[in-house]
Design an enzyme around this catalytic site. Structure first.
Site, short mmCIF file in Angstrom:
data_model
loop_
_atom_site.label_atom_id
_atom_site.label_comp_id
_atom_site.label_asym_id
_atom_site.label_seq_id
_atom_site.Cartn_x
_atom_site.Cartn_y
_atom_site.Cartn_z
N GLY A 40 0.86 -1.18 0.00
CA GLY A 40 0.00 0.00 0.00
C GLY A 40 0.89 1.22 0.00
O GLY A 40 1.89 1.30 0.73
N GLY A 55 0.52 4.26 1.08
CA GLY A 55 0.61 5.01 2.32
C GLY A 55 1.51 4.33 3.34
O GLY A 55 2.44 4.94 3.89
N ASN A 104 4.45 8.55 -12.04
CA ASN A 104 5.35 7.89 -12.98
C ASN A 104 4.95 8.25 -14.40
O ASN A 104 4.01 9.02 -14.63
CB ASN A 104 5.40 6.39 -12.74
CG ASN A 104 4.09 5.68 -13.05
OD1 ASN A 104 3.23 6.21 -13.76
ND2 ASN A 104 3.93 4.47 -12.54
N ASP A 159 2.54 -0.51 -6.48
CA ASP A 159 2.61 0.94 -6.61
C ASP A 159 3.23 1.39 -7.91
O ASP A 159 3.40 2.58 -8.12
CB ASP A 159 3.40 1.60 -5.48
CG ASP A 159 2.92 1.15 -4.13
OD1 ASP A 159 1.74 0.82 -4.02
OD2 ASP A 159 3.72 1.12 -3.20
#
Length: 317
Positions: A41, A43, A184, A255
């Site tokens: 995750g 975060g 990205n 991610d």
């Protein structure tokens, strides 16, 4: 208790990672050669990375009232993260991600965010004391965007938005409120309606488009090509930082690279050196590994300090 330095408002997701020679085509089945589970995750990754750098960190997040959620809380405590505002919710599942990683470091990811969808503006109010004392706020888009916007409106320090997964119609306020806006190449292409971003020149064009849309500072990571940085006051001039060399087996992960140790390191650095060496090139160097390292912090030994200094003690929160 010492004040929080880095506050992360965002996601916590369990990663299920399959490693294979190459990514499958649509409808294709491939044999993999390794499987791994990890605590991911965006975060939680960023929060743990900042904690391992030595920052006093806190996470505001939601988990399911299941085994995955209980295990996740235990691991966060072991990483010295303040979890007073990480809540396990009944009748909700902990978020999961199914990830395929090629030997060349490419990946694709499907996430089912589960309890993460319950993070709301009310959680900003509940964590008001943390928002007042923290020096750096880090947010992502794996949780409801309205809650993220509330967090950014409330915070008065330096804020970093990891704008992934990308939104086709990015709220202008999201760009305007963030001190640093980090994406990205594929996310930047989607947000700027460019066909694709395959080189540094196209990335610089995307940086300009995002700044024109209201962003203050933009970092676009380019995988093996490194990262490109630009800011509203740089008058159209971007900086490119080449990527470091890493072993292929340490590439990829949840991610798409943006919630990796480097972004946590950036948050730590900004918290510890608010008036120091935080300019474009330095920030870009800290973030250039975003798209080429594992994103699950359980999958790799994260650096404990910048520049090889001994790790500072982090007291249990």
């Amino acid at each position: 208790m010492a004040e929080t330095e880095v506050l992360v408002f965002g996601s916590a997701i369990i990663d299920f990672i399959s490693y294979t020679t190459r990514l499958p085509k649509a409808g294709e089945t491939l044999h993999g050669h390794r499987f791994q589970t990890g605590y991911g995750g965006k975060g939680a990754n960023q929060c743990v990375a900042a904690a391992r750098q030595g920052s006093r960190t806190a996470l505001v997040a939601k988990l399911g009232a299941d085994t995955f959620g209980s295990d996740y809380l235990r691991h966060l405590r072991e990483e010295h993260v303040n979890v007073n505002h990480v809540e396990q919710l009944a009748e909700q599942t902990t978020g999961v991600a199914q990830i395929a990683v090629s030997d060349g470091g490419e990946n694709n990811i499907i996430i089912v965010v589960g309890a993460n969808n319950q993070l709301s503006s009310c959680d900003v109010s509940s964590a008001e004391a943390l928002f007042q004392e923290a020096k750096v706020l880090v947010c992502q888009l794996e949780t409801p965007v309205e809650a993220t916007l509330t967090a950014l409106r409330t915070f008065r320090g330096v804020s970093i938005v990891n704008a992934a997964p990308a939104m086709t119609d990015t709220p202008p306020e999201l760009l305007q409120l963030a001190s640093i806006f980090c994406v990205n190449e594929s996310e930047a292409a989607l947000m700027t309606q460019m066909p694709d971003i395959c080189n540094v020149e196209q990335a610089e064009d995307a940086v300009g488009k995002l700044i024109a849309a209201g962003a203050n500072t933009v970092i676009i990571t380019l995988g093996k090509l490194g990262a490109v940085f630009g800011s509203a006051d740089s008058k159209g001039v971007c900086q490119h930082v080449a990527a470091p060399s890493v072993a292929p087996q340490k590439s990829g992960g949840h991610d798409g690279g943006l919630a990796t140790p480097s972004l946590g390191a950036l948050a730590h650095h900004l918290a510890r050196h608010p008036k120091g060496k935080t300019g474009g090139a330095h920030s870009c160097r800290l973030c250039r590994g975003l798209a080429i390292r594992p994103a699950t912090w359980d999958a790799v030994e994260l650096p404990t300090r910048l520049e090889g200094n001994p790790r500072e003690n982090v007291s249990q929160q």
